[in-house]
Design a protein around this motif. Sequence first.
Motif, short mmCIF file in Angstrom:
data_model
loop_
_atom_site.label_atom_id
_atom_site.label_comp_id
_atom_site.label_asym_id
_atom_site.label_seq_id
_atom_site.Cartn_x
_atom_site.Cartn_y
_atom_site.Cartn_z
N CYS A 59 44.03 38.73 35.76
CA CYS A 59 44.67 39.94 36.15
C CYS A 59 46.05 39.61 36.01
CB CYS A 59 44.35 40.44 37.60
SG CYS A 59 45.57 41.47 38.13
N CYS B 193 47.83 39.73 39.79
CA CYS B 193 47.76 38.65 40.82
C CYS B 193 47.02 37.29 40.25
CB CYS B 193 46.80 39.18 42.14
SG CYS B 193 45.30 39.46 41.67
N SER C 129 42.03 45.41 35.51
CA SER C 129 41.37 44.47 36.47
C SER C 129 41.06 45.11 38.08
CB SER C 129 42.67 43.39 37.11
OG SER C 129 43.64 44.14 37.75
N CYS D 33 40.81 44.33 40.86
CA CYS D 33 41.76 43.92 41.99
C CYS D 33 43.00 44.90 42.02
CB CYS D 33 42.23 42.43 42.01
SG CYS D 33 42.75 41.79 40.57
N CYS D 34 43.62 45.00 40.93
CA CYS D 34 45.06 45.59 40.90
C CYS D 34 45.38 46.64 39.88
CB CYS D 34 46.26 44.49 40.66
SG CYS D 34 46.10 43.19 41.68
#
Length: 389
Positions: free
Chosen positions: A17, A20, A33, A35-36
């Motif tokens: 990512c 992060c 990603s 996550c983000c």
Amino acid sequence: MNNITLRTTSTALQLHCSTCGKTHTIHEVQSVSTCCESALLVDYDLDLSIDKSELSNLANGMWRYESLLPVFEYANRVSMGEGMTPLISLRHTFRRFGFENVYLKDESGNPTGSFKARGISVAVSKALELGVETVVIPTAGNAGGALSAYGKRAGLNVIVVMPRLTPEPFKEEVISYGAELILVDGLINACGKMAQKIEEVKNAFNMSTLMEPYRIEGKKTMGLEIVEQLKWEVPDVIIYPTGGGTGIIGIWKALQEMEILGWIDSKRPRMIAVQSENCQPVVDALANKTINPDLYKPSVANGLVVPNPVGLTMITNIINVSGGKAISVKEEDIMLGIDDLANSEGILPSPEGGAVWAAFMKMLEARELHFKERIVLMNTASGYKYSGQ
Ligand SMILES: Cc1ncc(COP(=O)(O)O)c(C=O)c1O
Ligand SMILES: [Zn+2]
């Protein structure tokens, strides 16, 4: 019959990512990603020693860098001879200004007439490797043409979403390859929204810049080639026509990977992003101005009209770290730039290439360049693509 799969020398390991760093597998279809919701970038095993002197024994195109590309099997490679475009000396024109080391990286000769073939060749190959069947892309023109060609070659269903205002030859190109063309009132950000809807309705994979992890890997090869063509010397300045910014991000990634491999040292070029005054989010972001995408207008250099680039922070960071800048040019100067390059060097550039020429002239006048510097101007597409208008 035995199914023998021939493996490439790719050292690709995983994706991470860009916000992060969280890793994601490269063996499944990925978009942004998890996550983000940021761009995913490919990691390679750069501890393996790859000998740059062996590259010259490999095929004379961008796939010679296959160790630094994410495709694992030759059978999945969808290629029509992209890359290893010429780095042409502009000595005739600039010697009178005392500049001996100005070059044009001329992307006109790529399949489908633009540098977009590089990113799309890698992205389509990877889509094939991962079993994708239908792809959709929002485009200012060139990427849509390239995806239509490469996608069809790979046997994919291709849907292209383009601003209605795009010059006719770009629409005809898509239709000729038998892809589905959807026209949208608005600029590429409106096309992006439409592509997201199509993604859901038609279960299509979205090939939009930075929402797909592999186009950037293809663009990266421009950076690898420039340095190899300069006999492994990093130039002092690269002047690049910037829309979505994947070229700048890709070239920068190439330099980082080459440094880790020990192919180059830590020197970096000043990265100069060129935009049209009609649509200049990178220039405005660097000047800390608030960006209102709705206020930007179309430009004759349609590839530069990306009012809301997904990778804006990455682009501005690279420009800052490199000591470069962003410059915008007027529409009339883009047109003059096309004629000036054609008249001076016998190369008919795209408007984006004309914009780069105009920006270079502006920098020369402002004495922002030193005559001893090695300067690379990018012409990202052929002017012939526009001649049917
Ligand atoms: C000819 C041309 N030049 C430059 C660009 C901008 O490229 P990037 O996304 O790398 O900033 C485009 C994008 O459409 C284009 O078609
Ligand atoms: Zn993240």
